[in-house]
Design an enzyme around this catalytic site. Structure first.
Site, PDB file in Angstrom:
ATOM      1  N   ILE A 143       0.862  -1.173   0.000  1.00  0.00           N
ATOM      2  CA  ILE A 143       0.000   0.000   0.000  1.00  0.00           C
ATOM      3  C   ILE A 143       0.900   1.225   0.000  1.00  0.00           C
ATOM      4  O   ILE A 143       2.074   1.140   0.362  1.00  0.00           O
ATOM      5  CB  ILE A 143      -0.983   0.026   1.199  1.00  0.00           C
ATOM      6  N   ASP A 144       0.377   2.356  -0.418  1.00  0.00           N
ATOM      7  CA  ASP A 144       1.180   3.574  -0.521  1.00  0.00           C
ATOM      8  C   ASP A 144       1.748   3.973   0.830  1.00  0.00           C
ATOM      9  O   ASP A 144       1.158   3.702   1.881  1.00  0.00           O
ATOM     10  CB  ASP A 144       0.330   4.726  -1.048  1.00  0.00           C
ATOM     11  N   ARG A 145       2.869   4.662   0.772  1.00  0.00           N
ATOM     12  CA  ARG A 145       3.465   5.205   2.004  1.00  0.00           C
ATOM     13  C   ARG A 145       2.478   6.094   2.744  1.00  0.00           C
ATOM     14  O   ARG A 145       2.407   6.091   3.974  1.00  0.00           O
ATOM     15  CB  ARG A 145       4.725   6.011   1.642  1.00  0.00           C
ATOM     16  N   ARG A 243      -7.178   6.500  -5.199  1.00  0.00           N
ATOM     17  CA  ARG A 243      -6.925   7.934  -5.200  1.00  0.00           C
ATOM     18  C   ARG A 243      -7.322   8.559  -6.537  1.00  0.00           C
ATOM     19  O   ARG A 243      -7.915   9.649  -6.578  1.00  0.00           O
ATOM     20  CB  ARG A 243      -5.450   8.193  -4.867  1.00  0.00           C
TER      21      ARG A 243
END
Length: 309
Positions: A143-145, A243
């Site tokens: 998953i994204d930072r 997003r």
């Protein structure tokens, strides 16, 4: 061909690798090659790494800095990355579940899953390898930072493929939560599908013409006149999918620094985390056949307490 010995980790970090496929200059030393290939690292710094045994051959033996590059033609050379003055991330992950095969971690906002760029030791993977003493620990998805929530990691390579197949074959039920502007014109729940591709701007994605390759189901938990707490179920797993979809629908996720427009890079504001959370992960364990339902213990902002200036 000489076989490659397993290269040991150092402080939870695996070695990087280069393959010498051609000689740039005759009689070039290995030290000269590294200092020219990786110009952001000074010659003195590379000299120090060689002296500390941090550049090794396929048998994990230290290479002397004055060794001729020609002696390693078509061979692998391994080295350990450094990140000078790496900034400490002041948030800790927690362990949701652990057995002999897997670890399910609850990752905070701002902590990267994997080493890369300016992040090395300050990553979920390296921290957990050190904390749990499992050098082969590996995430089977990311998953994204900027995103918080659940990450599944596998302890050893013998079962890694089985868990990776769960995500590749879409056998994992994933549920995210997000905070964004309330859009009363939509009738929830509904499905949004589009084609996502790189837009040429750093690593951002964009919706483009063509057959859909990304699908998300959107619903709403609660809302007021301005904000809503959404539930997002990605059917596919494209980069930045949630997003991009939220921004395309006119409700970009609160505190998103990349969508719909990238904001100038600056010091990270820990007081403004992206309001996106990987809340639930459910699957049938491919090894034990046990049914798992995991839930993040983290939470997003209360929509009734958001007051932006």
């Amino acid at each position: 061909m000489m076989s490659t010995k397993q290269i040991p980790m150092k402080n939870g970090v695996g070695a990087s690798c280069v393959v010498i496929s051609a000689l740039p200059v005759a009689d070039m030393t290995v030290l000269d090659y590294f200092s020219q290939r990786f110009e952001h690292v000074s010659l003195a710094q590379w000299q120090q790494r060689f002296e500390q045994g941090e550049v090794v051959d396929a048998q994990a033996q230290a290479i002397l800095p004055n060794a001729l590059l020609a002696d390693f033609l078509t061979q692998k050379i391994f080295y350990y990355r450094h990140v000078p003055n790496e900034v400490a991330i002041p948030f800790e992950a927690s362990i949701v579940y652990e057995n002999e095969h897997i670890v399910v971690a609850d990752k905070p906002h701002f902590l990267p899953v994997m080493p890369g760029g300016q992040y090395l030791h300050e990553t979920l993977l390296v921290r957990l390898r050190m904390q749990l003493n499992y050098p082969d620990l590996t995430p089977v998805h990311r998953i994204d930072r900027e995103t918080a929530g659940l990450v599944l990691l596998v302890k050893n390579a013998s079962v890694r493929g089985a868990y990776q197949a769960l995500f590749r074959e879409r056998l994992v039920e994933k549920q995210y939560e997000a905070i964004a502007k309330w859009r009363p014109e939509y009738h929830f729940p509904f499905e949004h599908a589009s084609r996502l591709a790189e837009n040429g701007d750093f690593f951002r994605m964009a919706e483009v013409e063509g057959m859909a390759n990304a699908t998300t189901i959107l619903d709403v938990l609660q809302h007021n006149d301005e904000w809503a707490h959404y539930v997002l179920k990605p059917i596919t797993g494209k980069r930045h999918q949630l997003r991009v979809h939220m921004a395309a629908l006119g409700m970009p996720i609160l505190n998103d620094g990349f969508y719909p427009q990238a904001k100038p890079m600056s010091m990270q504001d820990y007081a403004q985390p992206l309001q996106l959370l990987a809340k639930k992960m459910a699957f049938i364990d491919p090894v034990t056949q046990e049914k798992f339902d995991f839930y993040s213990q983290l939470s997003l902002w209360n929509i009734h307490e958001i007051y932006l200036t």
